[in-house]
Motif scaffolding. Sequence first.
Motif, short mmCIF file in Angstrom:
data_model
loop_
_atom_site.label_atom_id
_atom_site.label_comp_id
_atom_site.label_asym_id
_atom_site.label_seq_id
_atom_site.Cartn_x
_atom_site.Cartn_y
_atom_site.Cartn_z
N UNK A 1 9.41 5.21 8.86
CA UNK A 1 8.53 5.12 7.89
C UNK A 1 7.07 5.78 8.20
N UNK A 2 6.54 5.58 9.48
CA UNK A 2 5.48 6.32 10.00
C UNK A 2 5.66 7.51 10.03
N UNK A 3 6.61 8.07 10.77
CA UNK A 3 6.81 9.46 10.95
C UNK A 3 7.08 10.50 9.85
N UNK A 4 8.22 10.11 9.24
CA UNK A 4 8.81 11.12 8.34
C UNK A 4 8.05 10.96 6.84
N UNK A 5 7.75 9.65 6.76
CA UNK A 5 6.87 9.27 5.34
C UNK A 5 5.33 9.37 5.45
N UNK A 6 4.84 9.44 6.74
CA UNK A 6 3.35 9.70 7.11
C UNK A 6 2.55 8.42 6.48
N UNK B 1 21.84 -1.31 9.76
CA UNK B 1 22.54 -0.18 10.44
C UNK B 1 21.63 0.17 11.80
N UNK B 2 20.38 0.16 11.69
CA UNK B 2 19.31 0.26 12.48
C UNK B 2 18.25 -0.84 12.68
N UNK B 3 17.69 -0.76 14.12
CA UNK B 3 16.87 -1.66 14.15
C UNK B 3 15.50 -1.66 13.65
N UNK B 4 14.72 -2.45 13.30
CA UNK B 4 13.28 -2.50 12.73
C UNK B 4 12.52 -1.51 13.26
N UNK B 5 12.58 -1.33 14.83
CA UNK B 5 11.77 -0.42 15.35
C UNK B 5 12.07 0.82 15.10
N UNK B 6 13.37 1.65 14.75
CA UNK B 6 13.60 2.78 14.21
C UNK B 6 13.31 2.98 13.02
N UNK B 7 13.57 2.05 11.92
CA UNK B 7 13.21 2.18 10.67
C UNK B 7 11.76 2.27 10.48
N UNK B 8 10.83 1.61 11.12
CA UNK B 8 9.24 1.56 11.27
C UNK B 8 9.01 3.12 11.74
N UNK B 9 9.68 3.61 12.69
CA UNK B 9 9.30 4.93 13.35
C UNK B 9 9.47 5.85 12.33
N UNK C 1 0.79 -1.24 -0.06
CA UNK C 1 -0.03 -0.03 0.09
C UNK C 1 0.63 1.15 0.05
N UNK C 2 2.28 1.21 -0.37
CA UNK C 2 2.95 2.52 -0.49
C UNK C 2 2.69 3.16 -1.74
N UNK C 3 2.41 4.55 -2.05
CA UNK C 3 2.24 5.20 -2.91
C UNK C 3 3.48 5.15 -3.95
N UNK C 4 3.19 5.14 -5.37
CA UNK C 4 4.40 4.96 -6.32
C UNK C 4 5.56 6.09 -6.07
N UNK C 5 5.00 7.14 -5.70
CA UNK C 5 5.88 8.43 -5.52
C UNK C 5 6.84 8.27 -4.35
N UNK C 6 6.58 7.47 -3.47
CA UNK C 6 7.10 7.30 -2.08
C UNK C 6 8.11 5.89 -2.14
N UNK C 7 8.21 5.24 -3.16
CA UNK C 7 9.18 4.19 -3.39
C UNK C 7 10.27 4.23 -2.94
N UNK D 1 0.60 2.87 10.37
CA UNK D 1 1.30 2.05 11.12
C UNK D 1 1.13 0.74 10.44
N UNK D 2 -0.21 0.27 9.92
CA UNK D 2 -0.27 -0.88 9.34
C UNK D 2 0.23 -1.49 7.91
N UNK D 3 0.62 -0.19 7.39
CA UNK D 3 1.35 -0.39 6.00
C UNK D 3 2.78 -0.64 6.29
N UNK D 4 3.27 0.01 7.33
CA UNK D 4 4.72 -0.13 7.97
C UNK D 4 4.97 -1.61 8.66
N UNK D 5 3.82 -2.10 9.22
CA UNK D 5 3.87 -3.30 9.99
C UNK D 5 3.96 -4.73 8.58
N UNK D 6 3.05 -4.24 7.53
CA UNK D 6 3.13 -5.12 6.37
C UNK D 6 4.43 -5.17 5.97
#
Length: 517
Positions: A266-271, A256-264, A238-244, A274-279
Amino acid sequence: MQRLGPWSREAWAALALQLLRPPRAPCAGATLLFRRVQGGLGQPPAREFAEARLKIQSEIDKEKSNFVIKTPKGTRDLSPQQMAIREKILNAIISCFKRHGAKGLDTPAFELKEVLTEKYGEDSRLIYDLKDQGGELLALRYDLTVPFARYLAMNKIKKMKRYHIGKVWRRESPSITQGRYREFCQCDFDIAGHFDPMIPDAECLKIIHEILNALQLGDFLIKVNDRRILDGMLAACGVPDNKFRFISALVDKLGKMSWKDVRQEIVGKMALAPEVADSIGVYIQQHGGVSLVEQLLQDPKLSQNKQALEGLRDVKLLFEYLALFGITEKISFDLSLARGLDYYTGVIYEAVLLQTPAQQGEEALGVGSVAAGGRYDGLVGMFDPKGRKVPCVGLSIGVERIFSIVEHRMEATEKIQVTETQVLVAAAQKNFLEERMKLIAELWDAGIKAEMLYKKNPNFLTQLHYCEETGIPLVAIIGEQELKDGVIKLRSVASREEVDVKRENIVTEIRKRISES
């Protein structure tokens, strides 16, 4: 209008002092003095002129004393010892490239800026721009891949297997301990042309495997993924094409980073939700072999995505070829591998050391990736006026990072020979310069690497010490008795054994000793 008379000698002196200064801020003393004499205020008194001249010289001396001699940030000099290590590494790499049939190629150190822009994604900000040179906007090359694509398009070449060893420049934060510099050497191997799927790609991975084995860097792993799988996975989540590309860059940080930080991020910076990030997280934390590929081919989401399906089928075929090459135990299908460069279109790969060989007395070095590459089928078409594509796949060996490991190991364990000299022509007594020069010329003409000391009458012990210091294995000694008997005394530096060799047989004997060593 008032006519100006000829300038005084003091005015010319002040002007000369000003012009001879380095091109920096003007010197206050010279400027004031020059304005005074130029403005018709009369000649300054001799005392005032002398004081101004002393002030000028004092300012120049102060500038010189503040200057610190050093290499620019992110660059370094290489000593003869370091160059000897580097040449061993490069020789092993080039030997492998040639064994696989590659031709050598070189391109300019700088390119038209337009050639390099929009090829590297976010990394484009790391390109070194040059000042306008005669109406051309230029930049130092960022890698060897884009210049190769430009070369193919410019010369209308549709098929080529080439290697290229050269320096590239990137304006990033250097890290000496990790072998990361702003100026560094790359060793590239690329295959261009229309071929059956995955055969050239498999050879590139085999080459990386051969080189890392030959350099004996320790245990390593080659991670493999495909840009089509990655893009298809992001679309399925469910990620939009322009954010690939932005999400791909974040996914690439997972090592280099934990999945927790990467997920944060994805949700925070890329808006993203959360369910998309978890997927996304479910997929990118998976890695394995061909069984994982087969599993994903049956995945409900990915199997419905055309791009992902094409990528998975090609990766499965790639594993079949890698099994025939006998290297699958070093290959890992890793869904977190993204590779940040925009021009990759298919299979991508990256080799990492699992651990740096830490022998006794050594500290472990964390150098990260030591080789990487992938398929870029659209890059050549970006330079072709008609957009004609030439599919390409290639690899790049990270020489600086490998050099950090090998240098660290060799300095701790062995003496480094900085020259390839095989024999020193020495004299046991005085007045043998002519005989030494005759003999060394004969050795040079026979292709033997030889030296002699640049003194008419060098001390004999000094000559022997020179051999020990530089690692020269043999000494050809001429003396009164040797000249009378028509022989040359050949000495082994390591064992200190000496044998008399007939003058006419000396070349043959040295060659024999060299071949046996």
